[in-house]
Design an enzyme around this catalytic site. Sequence first.
Site, mmCIF file in Angstrom:
data_model
loop_
_atom_site.group_PDB
_atom_site.id
_atom_site.type_symbol
_atom_site.label_atom_id
_atom_site.label_comp_id
_atom_site.label_asym_id
_atom_site.label_seq_id
_atom_site.Cartn_x
_atom_site.Cartn_y
_atom_site.Cartn_z
ATOM 1 N N SER A 139 1.298 -0.701 -0.028
ATOM 2 C CA SER A 139 0.207 -0.280 -0.290
ATOM 3 C C SER A 139 0.684 0.847 0.329
ATOM 4 O O SER A 139 1.819 1.584 -1.175
ATOM 5 C CB SER A 139 -1.335 -0.186 1.223
ATOM 6 O OG SER A 139 -1.800 0.622 1.133
ATOM 7 N N HIS A 183 -7.886 -5.043 -1.770
ATOM 8 C CA HIS A 183 -6.675 -4.239 -1.481
ATOM 9 C C HIS A 183 -5.985 -4.862 -0.145
ATOM 10 O O HIS A 183 -4.710 -5.423 0.043
ATOM 11 C CB HIS A 183 -7.067 -3.262 -0.711
ATOM 12 C CG HIS A 183 -5.498 -2.347 -0.490
ATOM 13 N ND1 HIS A 183 -5.187 -2.021 -0.911
ATOM 14 C CD2 HIS A 183 -4.826 -1.539 0.661
ATOM 15 C CE1 HIS A 183 -3.661 -0.746 -0.352
ATOM 16 N NE2 HIS A 183 -3.785 -1.109 0.334
#
Length: 728
Positions: free
Chosen positions: A569, A687
């Site tokens: 991320s 994610h």
Amino acid sequence: MKLKSALTAAVLMLPLAVPAAPAAKGTSKPPVTEKQEKVDTYHGTEVKDPYQWLEASSEPKVKEWNDAQNAYTRAMLDKLPGREGLRQRITELLGWKSPGYGGLQEAGGTLFSMKVQPPKQQAFLVVLGPVDDTSKERVLVDPMVVDPSGHTSIDWYVPTQDGKKVAVSMSKNGTESGDVTIYDVATGKAMPNEMVPKVNGGTAGGSLAWNADGTGYFYTRYPRGEERPAADRDFFQQVYYHQLGTPTEKDTYALGKDFPRIAMTELETSHDGKYTSAVVANGDGGEYMLYLRGPSGQWAQVSKFEDKVIRAAFGHDDALYLLSRKDAPRGKVLRLPLATPTLDKATLLVPEGEASIQGFFPAKTRLYISEQLGGPSQLRMVDLKGQALGMVPTLPVSSVGGLVSSGSGDDVLFVNSSFVQPMAWYRYSAKDNKVTKTALARTSPLDLSDVEVVRTEATSKDGTKVPVTILKKKGTKLDGKNPALLTGYGGFNISITPGYNVLAGLWMEQGGVYAIANLRGGSEFGEKWHAEGSLTKKQNVFDDFYAAAKLLVDQKYTQPKKLAIQGGSNGGLLMGAAVTQHPEMYGTVVARVGIYDMLRVELTPNGQFNITEYGTVKDPEQFKALHAYSPMHNVKDGTKYPSVLFTSGANDPRVDPFHSRKMVARMQAASSSKRPILLRANAETGHGAGTPLNARIEEEVDVYSFVFNELGMKYRPPAKKVSAPAPQ
């Protein structure tokens, strides 16, 4: 409210779900990526973008390219030596049958918890009995029963004040788009016709707060239907009220029409149910407003962004406790009487100290304060007048949190873990100042008794001291020959705290050194530490990381060709910047669900929320800073780059997978080395949240077989293994 944990991207990902194209089978060269002439101009600066066409995820041409890259990746990874041995060991470690408990909440004398129990694919919600006897617990909501495929997960849950009902948000395939269903706690059955859609989202998160008698709740609502254009439906989150037994179409507006487009709201109900608070974030940059609804039924604003109140929690003494960073970058605690709920009536309870205050938990007659000390944390106590009551005993170099009441007094349960001790829940007795370990504790699948934890500091480019934690087996020779793995995050006010990581244990089991850098951009030392790693000062984060890597080399823990780095991320962005700024420093890189095109990230939904953290190209100075470090724009033709494994998820609501596609295309075209640049693109993932256990295992097998091969490591089965406990 959404969580941007560094660990989310690091360990929770799904496997490849795209078949290999036969034409690419066994190929040793990546597919050639077409370049299209495209130039964008920012403040007079022309920026070439030949791979902008890869942003169109739904285009057949992009899907074809994606399939070809996946085929190339599989052809490379599937033939790596030692892969099956690693698969067996990683399956043993991640499939360890000792249960884990998290997210404890108490309501009406009932204790709830999320439970992880391999080989179950997803965490599930349980009602606990005594914390010293897990045989009394029962399953309340199991997403594997809701969806046997294993692709549905629980985002969060909120029980009523009396503990008789619970609201559960569940989402599919890593989208984080969570619908709320109400369950009866006594029967475990879903209440009929009680589903509110998309209370949670991957952009602004989601939250819910019940009324006093459990007949309705306030919740975060995204635009529905044609209320707003399609481009706005992940924004403009507002607060609505839902009355049980009525259709959601009749839910009523409560708050938020004048909130920013990128508002994110967290709701909480007071212990007596008379008050509801709403803490409203302005995107991801750390600015908050506070609203309060009292017995009159009216919402009133208590604080504005500039007041720097960042947390709020109801006490048992008709007061609201506030964490403020106004003139106190490391935090101070205020007490606000609910009878006079305006900020000017708040009094200082706990002044700013040396440690950074992360949060607090009001008990009956005292306040427990969680503090950050550059990575490790501590739990301090004060009475309701602010007088010191000492520290709660915790593990050395550990993280502490998750406080929940244990009984009706000042006793609490808290979770504590370290780099060498698995997560466990402990009971603290206020009366005799004693801590006892409960049965809610994971056992270790590894013997880490010979691991030492070294806390040191690297000196960054501007002289800043950056904490670095190094894990290694006792007796490890510092001769520069050890394989080392370094990770970091550095953003969004998130600290990397000590935690037990079986894959770090695997790494050390194979003779490796494992290191964690606590970079600027996090909250390790308060808001000043965060601010020095955000917006136009983001380069400090990358300088800090390089300093940590250089320390490992200079002190002969390793050497560049033996040094692997990984992050996810915002940590994926870190990997992109690290490899483009210092390609000579690393042997291999694992970059998971990262951001690499800093000039176009704000064109994506969640990228809008990131503007308050990263900045915007619309501002000349911020554009200059973004362009200077944007990984994709700093790849240089003819550079000998190390190998890189990129991962992405097609359903990712936080980082658009186009970032990984464009970065892979650019690096494959530019690198003059023979090291592989691979893309592991998932068709069924987001994610990282909600990843099934088996899928996570598949990803880690790919990652570690790749890293072992690139660093010249040979997998060696451990001579001695710990026996697994029987499943509960």
